[in-house]
Scaffold this motif. Structure first.
Motif, mmCIF file in Angstrom:
data_model
loop_
_atom_site.group_PDB
_atom_site.id
_atom_site.type_symbol
_atom_site.label_atom_id
_atom_site.label_comp_id
_atom_site.label_asym_id
_atom_site.label_seq_id
_atom_site.Cartn_x
_atom_site.Cartn_y
_atom_site.Cartn_z
ATOM 1 N N UNK A 165 -12.006 -3.505 1.245
ATOM 2 C CA UNK A 165 -11.450 -3.146 0.883
ATOM 3 C C UNK A 165 -10.486 -2.174 -0.279
ATOM 4 N N UNK A 167 -8.002 0.161 0.979
ATOM 5 C CA UNK A 167 -5.788 0.880 1.815
ATOM 6 C C UNK A 167 -5.829 -0.472 1.888
ATOM 7 N N UNK A 168 -4.453 -0.496 2.618
ATOM 8 C CA UNK A 168 -3.608 -1.824 2.921
ATOM 9 C C UNK A 168 -4.521 -2.605 4.368
ATOM 10 N N UNK A 169 -3.896 -3.347 4.576
ATOM 11 C CA UNK A 169 -4.344 -4.334 5.583
ATOM 12 C C UNK A 169 -3.301 -4.262 5.927
ATOM 13 N N UNK A 170 -3.415 -3.069 7.395
ATOM 14 C CA UNK A 170 -2.184 -3.461 8.655
ATOM 15 C C UNK A 170 -2.502 -4.692 9.010
ATOM 16 N N UNK A 172 -3.345 -6.941 8.973
ATOM 17 C CA UNK A 172 -2.029 -8.363 9.193
ATOM 18 C C UNK A 172 -0.500 -8.451 9.341
ATOM 19 N N UNK A 173 -0.451 -7.345 8.708
ATOM 20 C CA UNK A 173 0.681 -7.148 9.154
ATOM 21 C C UNK A 173 1.457 -6.917 10.612
ATOM 22 N N UNK B 149 -6.859 -7.342 -5.884
ATOM 23 C CA UNK B 149 -8.205 -6.776 -5.703
ATOM 24 C C UNK B 149 -8.117 -6.863 -4.662
ATOM 25 N N UNK B 196 0.341 -8.473 3.738
ATOM 26 C CA UNK B 196 -0.130 -6.790 3.035
ATOM 27 C C UNK B 196 0.049 -6.793 1.900
ATOM 28 N N UNK B 199 -4.484 -7.571 -1.878
ATOM 29 C CA UNK B 199 -5.249 -6.312 -2.182
ATOM 30 C C UNK B 199 -4.403 -5.461 -2.206
ATOM 31 N N UNK B 200 -3.390 -5.084 -2.156
ATOM 32 C CA UNK B 200 -2.403 -3.538 -2.442
ATOM 33 C C UNK B 200 -2.803 -3.848 -3.406
ATOM 34 N N UNK B 203 0.810 -2.204 -6.303
ATOM 35 C CA UNK B 203 0.951 -1.525 -6.089
ATOM 36 C C UNK B 203 2.192 -1.491 -4.794
ATOM 37 N N UNK B 204 2.587 -3.334 -4.696
ATOM 38 C CA UNK B 204 3.543 -3.662 -4.174
ATOM 39 C C UNK B 204 4.436 -4.633 -5.084
ATOM 40 N N UNK B 444 4.339 0.594 1.440
ATOM 41 C CA UNK B 444 4.791 1.051 -0.108
ATOM 42 C C UNK B 444 6.270 1.391 -0.109
ATOM 43 N N UNK B 458 -4.141 3.631 -5.448
ATOM 44 C CA UNK B 458 -4.753 3.764 -3.881
ATOM 45 C C UNK B 458 -4.657 5.134 -3.484
#
Lengths: 388, 483
Positions: A165, A167-170, A172-173, B149, B196, B199-200, B203-204, B444, B458
């Motif tokens: 987990x 950082x962001x999961x790019x 999926x985007x 999370x 996206x 799990x951010x 922050x979004x 972000x 993060x």
């Protein structure tokens, strides 16, 4: 780096082509096209290049068919790192001897066998397949990605471990983004063991309501199927359930399934339509809350065919030159069940008559994402939702 | 309190009523940390939201004033993701506890973010369904926090994480807009913003309603406890089981020190003298499970298990799990203080990394207890220290950091399920390049151009966003002014 080309993308003429063989090659091309303000459309095998809308411009065709190869198959960790241009059939062939598989199966026109296209195209176009009931889509199996941005910068997200987990999961985007956010050059997938034994139980269904009822019954049963697929031809069809597992356990599960489905339910071979896309010059993709599938099927004209996951309420609908009214009607039925219908492939006349994607919630947020990743709109401009 | 924050406080008192606003310093202090208790920041103001409109009002007021805000559910996170901002607003969603719908035929439930994870399962239980992600804190953690999370749990080896079980979220974006991402259907056209968002780490935006997929309760569940001489033997058994094509519901490992702690705390009666134990659970259709469970026992024996206990019923199953689930807290019995680390390695690197950790522990004199999700290589080393001893905490921090180095060196991750938060933001550059982090922050910037949504989490260095959509507030919301 660029050579002149007379190729075309979905009818849009191309000026140049590039055939990179590494991530740094792709980065070079994208830095160059950024400096020259050239639009770039990526292509793997070309099997899904007419999905979405035609690009507004396609100055450079970025042919990724040379960016191939398995980088690492960590069999003990059930993880595969592979370059984007690699044919999915190569992935299958690589994994099979180790008794493993990438649990995606896709339905692609002109492709034989369970997997067609390339790794990169599969990520960009996100084609569904009959294993999604148990294993999900590309997004659910992609654990790491290397992507080249519109400005040529190279970025990674995720990694080579299943649980992560940071950082962001790019990834999926990028799944299903039709090449509008970046160029994926390398991907890491979670693998699954190939099941020891498989069996299929099929039953004919006479109405949309019956198809839904059976799918719900399967959901509440203890069969734990891998696929709950429907093949719909006009006013009726077949529901086929794939059961996978250890040889010793299969029989009890298929017996239970035959009893549960009743009627003419029987154990059969994998139906010949299992891996085949629906026929028609127009392919709609529909997804509704599972209990809404019957209403959608019943709203379809007898000339329509449909194929997809009855268990999840997702189908591809095949039509010949449908009217805009029909697509709008189906969209309304789907919306009543928290779903939507969009045009995956269609002749130009259909795509001009109706918005391919229909109303998309959070579209303004999607535009903001696009503006951050590709402020000059040079990656497959216009192909995606809202003309992104 | 800054003039901007007091203006936000006044606006929200007017709109939501004074009873939803906490500004008494003593009361504020109770919100100063989440599960990462050694870092504390007293929030400037707390808003106790009752519904989505409250959340939107609070976020909107913050956006208008350029005041940072942080969301908090149950506050059980272990990486400081819900650590407040001293001059910002803490928006608490714990009161949003309504289960809006349970729909067994669609296999989903719609819940508010403050609903406790286990309560979703309880609501689904009459239909023979459950909510699959099961973090160890499932009795107290909230779904909103799970979404932030991308929470996992012991059973995510087979069933996946929060991202695999959430199909829709209503979200208040950092500019106060309410949008819906996903829904009850399995897919929607457009970018996977839901993927996206999950799990951010808050922050979004803030989720105000979550649609979760429900999973059929397994027909059969079999659980065993196997005692081994060493972690090497236990690790070999894990590899043998996975290598045989078995996908267990869970495989958990505890080493000698963790066993000692669990015995001291709950008297779980694990095999005496074991250097490691494995808890292996197989679930699924009855016929399938019986066959597979026999194979698992054979693998354990072949790899040197000297004792295998099979749970005969739910009671015995609970007993086996009690030792494992109590392990974190139990370590308090053998050490006054400890750091819970969360790192991931490829499963095949387990024996090597465990040996390296033993050496690290011996060389530094810092004891390390190991409890972990062995099936997916997610380590939870508990680094023990006595806070009263001069320099002990620093030494423990060093060992804890060195363990992360081991994870990174073996191609793993700095966090498998606890998140980055404030705790590990500084470690992100060890795993990701500047371009990687910069690219993540493009997302972000799209959601939160003003950088007011859970700032400082993060990412070690905030990216300056090129675009501020709320033009009329541009002069107030430039990131340079906020930071």
């Amino acid at each position: 780096m660029l050579t002149e080309s007379s190729d075309a993308v979905d009818g849009v003429p191309v000026r140049y082509a590039a055939r990179p063989t590494s991530t740094s090659d792709v980065a070079d091309v994208l830095r160059h096209t950024a400096a020259e303000n050239l639009a770039v459309v990526a292509r793997g095998s070309g099997s899904k290049l007419s999905w979405g809308r035609p690009p507004e411009r396609a100055d450079v065709l970025l042919d990724l068919s040379g960016l191939t190869g398995i980088v690492d198959h960590a069999a003990g960790d059930l993880v595969l790192r592979v370059r984007a241009g690699t044919p999915m059939s190569t992935v299958v062939d690589t994994l099979a001897p180790a008794g493993q598989r990438l649990a995606l199966a896709t339905r692609l026109a002109g492709q034989r066998g369970p997997l067609g296209g390339t790794v990169g195209g599969t990520i960009a176009a996100n084609p569904p397949g009959p294993l999604r009931y148990a294993y999900g889509m590309v997004r659910d199996l992609l654990i790491g990605v290397t992507v080249v941005r519109a400005d040529g910068a190279v970025a990674h997200s995720g990694g080579a471990v299943v649980k992560n987990v940071a950082g962001y999961d790019l990834g999926k985007l990028l799944c299903g983004s039709l090449g509008t956010l970046g160029i994926v050059t390398e991907a890491v997938f979670r693998l699954h063991p190939t099941p020891e034994s498989t069996a299929v139980v099929a039953k004919t269904v006479g109405s949309g309501d019956e198809a839904t009822r059976l799918a719900v019954a399967i959901r509440h049963s203890q069969v734990a199927p891998s696929g709950v697929e429907l093949n719909w031809t006009g006013s009726g069809g077949t529901i086929a359930v794939l059961v996978e597992g250890v040889a010793g356990g299969i029989e009890a599960r298929t017996d239970a399934l035959v009893g549960l489905l009743g009627g003419d339910a029987e154990i059969t071979a994998l139906p010949d339509w299992w891996h085949e896309p629906v026929a028609g010059n127009t392919i709609l993709r529909a997804a509704v809350a599972p209990t809404g599938l019957g209403a959608l099927l019943d709203a379809m004209p007898d000339s329509a065919v449909a194929r997809g996951c009855a268990g999840l309420g997702t189908v591809h609908i095949g039509l010949i030159n449908p009217s805009a009214d029909l697509i709008v009607t189906l969209r309304k039925v789907a919306q009543a069940h928290d779903g939507t219908v969009w045009v995956e492939q269609a002749p130009a006349a259909v795509r001009q008559a109706v918005d391919s994607f229909g109303p998309v919630p959070a579209l303004s947020l999607m535009r903001r994402v696009k503006r951050q990743f590709d402020p000059d709109r040079r990656l497959s401009p216009g192909r995606f939702v809202g003309g992104i | 309190m800054t003039p901007r924050l007091s203006a936000v406080g006044q606006t929200l008192r007017d709109r939501l009523g004074a009873q939803r606003i906490v500004d008494d310093p003593t009361e504020l202090e109770t919100y100063a940390c989440d599960g990462l208790a050694n870092i504390r920041v007293r929030p400037g103001l707390v808003v106790l939201a009752e519904n989505a409109a409250d959340v939107a009002a609070a976020v909107g007021a913050c956006a208008d004033a350029g005041v940072p805000f942080v969301a908090r559910g149950s506050g059980t996170g272990l990486s400081g993701g819900a650590l407040p901002h001293a001059e910002g607003v803490l928006i608490v969603t714990a009161r949003m506890r309504k289960i809006v719908a349970v729909d067994p035929d669609d296999g989903c439930a719609v819940v508010q973010p403050g609903v406790i994870n286990l309560d979703v399962t309880r609501a689904a239980a009459p239909y023979g369904l459950h909510y699959a992600p099961d973090p160890s804190s499932q009795q107290i953690c909230s779904i909103g926090g799970n979404v932030a999370e991308n929470s996992g749990g012991a059973h995510c080896l087979k069933y996946g994480f929060t991202a695999h079980h959430v199909t829709g979220c209503s979200v208040v974006t950092p500019d106060g807009e309410q949008v819906r991402l996903g829904g009850r259907a399995a897919e929607y056209p457009g970018y996977d913003l839901l993927g996206a968002f999950i799990g951010s780490e808050g922050t979004l935006g803030i989720t105000t309603e979550v649609t979760v997929r429900l999973t059929r309760d397994a027909e059969s569940v079999r659980t065993l406890l196997a005692g081994f001489e060493s972690t090497d033997d236990a690790g070999a058994a894990v590899s043998a089981i996975i290598g045989d094509g078995v996908v267990p519901a869970a495989i958990e490992m505890m080493d000698a020190l963790a066993i000692e702690a669990a015995e001291a705390a709950v008297g779980c009666g694990y095999p005496a003298g074991a250097g490691a134990v494995l808890v292996v659970e197989i679930d699924g259709p009855l016929a399938e499970v019986e066959h597979t469970f026999a194979a698992v026992q054979e693998h354990c024996r072949a790899c040197g298990a000297f004792e295998i206990r099979v749970a005969a019923d739910d009671n015995e199953r609970t007993l086996i799990w009690r030792g494992r689930k109590s392990a974190f807290a139990a370590v308090g019995r053998i050490s006054p203080n400890y750091i819970v680390q969360d790192g991931v390695i490829p499963r095949t690197a387990l024996p090597e990394v465990l040996r390296a950790m033993t050496e690290l522990s011996a060389a530094s004199g810092v004891r390390v207890a190991n409890v972990f999700h062995a099936g997916d290589g997610n380590l939870h080393p508990l680094v023990l220290f006595d806070g009263r001893v001069e320099g002990a905490e620093e030494r423990a921090e060093e060992v804890s950091g060195a363990i992360l180095d081991l994870c990174i060196a073996h191609g793993g991750s700095i966090t498998g399920e606890h998140g980055v938060g404030v705790d590990k933001a500084k470690h992100m550059p060890r795993m990701f390049t500047d371009d990687d982090l910069d690219t993540m922050q493009l997302v972000r910037c799209a959601f939160d151009p003003a950088g007011i949504c859970n700032p400082g989490k993060v990412f070690p260095t905030p990216r300056l966003c090129g675009e501020v959509p709320r033009v009329h507030h541009a002069e107030e919301t430039t990131p340079a002014e906020i930071f």
